[in-house]
Design an enzyme around this catalytic site. Sequence first.
Site, PDB file in Angstrom:
ATOM      1  N   HIS A  11       0.845  -1.192   0.000  1.00 54.36           N
ATOM      2  CA  HIS A  11       0.000   0.000   0.000  1.00 54.36           C
ATOM      3  C   HIS A  11       0.884   1.246   0.000  1.00 54.36           C
ATOM      4  O   HIS A  11       1.736   1.404   0.879  1.00 54.36           O
ATOM      5  CB  HIS A  11      -0.896   0.013   1.232  1.00 54.36           C
ATOM      6  N   HIS A 189      -8.458  -8.379  -0.951  1.00 58.84           N
ATOM      7  CA  HIS A 189      -8.084  -8.844   0.375  1.00 58.84           C
ATOM      8  C   HIS A 189      -9.144  -9.819   0.888  1.00 58.84           C
ATOM      9  O   HIS A 189     -10.340  -9.521   0.842  1.00 58.84           O
ATOM     10  CB  HIS A 189      -8.005  -7.670   1.358  1.00 58.84           C
ATOM     11  N   GLU A 192      -7.854 -13.048   5.796  1.00 60.66           N
ATOM     12  CA  GLU A 192      -6.951 -12.512   6.817  1.00 60.66           C
ATOM     13  C   GLU A 192      -7.704 -12.478   8.135  1.00 60.66           C
ATOM     14  O   GLU A 192      -7.404 -13.225   9.058  1.00 60.66           O
ATOM     15  CB  GLU A 192      -6.473 -11.112   6.418  1.00 60.66           C
ATOM     16  N   ASP A 270       3.177  -5.439   2.735  1.00 61.52           N
ATOM     17  CA  ASP A 270       1.884  -4.850   3.062  1.00 61.52           C
ATOM     18  C   ASP A 270       2.041  -3.354   3.368  1.00 61.52           C
ATOM     19  O   ASP A 270       1.914  -2.515   2.485  1.00 61.52           O
ATOM     20  CB  ASP A 270       1.246  -5.610   4.226  1.00 61.52           C
ATOM     21  N   ASP A 271       2.299  -3.001   4.621  1.00 60.56           N
ATOM     22  CA  ASP A 271       2.490  -1.614   5.069  1.00 60.56           C
ATOM     23  C   ASP A 271       3.745  -1.589   5.938  1.00 60.56           C
ATOM     24  O   ASP A 271       3.662  -1.580   7.180  1.00 60.56           O
ATOM     25  CB  ASP A 271       1.285  -1.144   5.887  1.00 60.56           C
TER      26      ASP A 271
END
Length: 327
Positions: A11, A189, A192, A270-271
């Site tokens: 992201h 997504h 998760e 991811d981040d």
Amino acid sequence: MTLPKVELHHHLEGAAPPALIRDMARMRGADIGGIFGPDGGYAYRDFTGFLAVYEVATSVLKGPEDYARLTGAVLENTAAQGVVYLETFISPDFCGGRDLGAWREYLHAIAEAARVAERAHGIVTRGIVTCIRHFGPAMARDAALCAAETAGDFIVGFGMAGDERRGVVADFAYAFDMAREAGLGLTAHAGEWEGPTSVRAVLDDLRVDRIGHGVRAAEDPALVERLAQTGVVLEICPGSNIALGVYPRWSDHPIARLRAAGVKVTVSTDDPPFFHTTMTQEYDRLAQTFGWGEDDFAALNRVAAEAAFCDTATRAALLKRLEFADD
């Protein structure tokens, strides 16, 4: 691990260095100190808190120039980890409020900064437009329109991020159909925070090519077999899963079991600053935990390169860069 790396689940705002966000907040007189911990990094308690901190951090990014600066900083850091090809999620919700004209201005600034980074650091970047699930299906359709209207060399995919515990997957099918008709690769997504049912939903209702995370598919042997047979790729972010408490320890993470069962898996951050990780750290922890060596990571990168949403020429150049012979 010094191997060249391919990253597919990333992201753009979530990779913003905390120092950059603090500096932008100071420039605007915005008090966002509550989102940082004593060490200067982002601070939150759980996934809901993470989403809230993410949106506060993003709120200080006010225009195309800010996104150009963000892109330059993120790509410099990413290239320093050996990443040679990156697909990053970009949301029209944060870039112009889903207004197509404003989105074009943001996108131009981001793409130009990416070209500068490619010349300076050798990293090739492509964008995946994302809708935000907890913003609802109507806003997702607007995001899909932005994606469809700007599909091309830089924008190569469409996906859905946000809180997978909110909303009904089928309600987003129109947005995904619009993106599919524009020739974009599709990802979402799932698997998760919700279990195997959520993975089935994005496979059946959205007909995605890849799944962001997807790790909880491991709880359902029939679903694992389906993923292995169809070749749908999982964009797995182990450090993110551990940081957010999806799994308590690296040794509990199912990435090795999924891979051994024939599921196509990739590795991403991811981040990264939110989860105190880098691609190098992801590789090192996987090597330490599962005994993976250079051949394993080379194979993972080939899966990622082949699953990338880029055009054929870019993929061929990437595979050559990764030192894979043509079949």
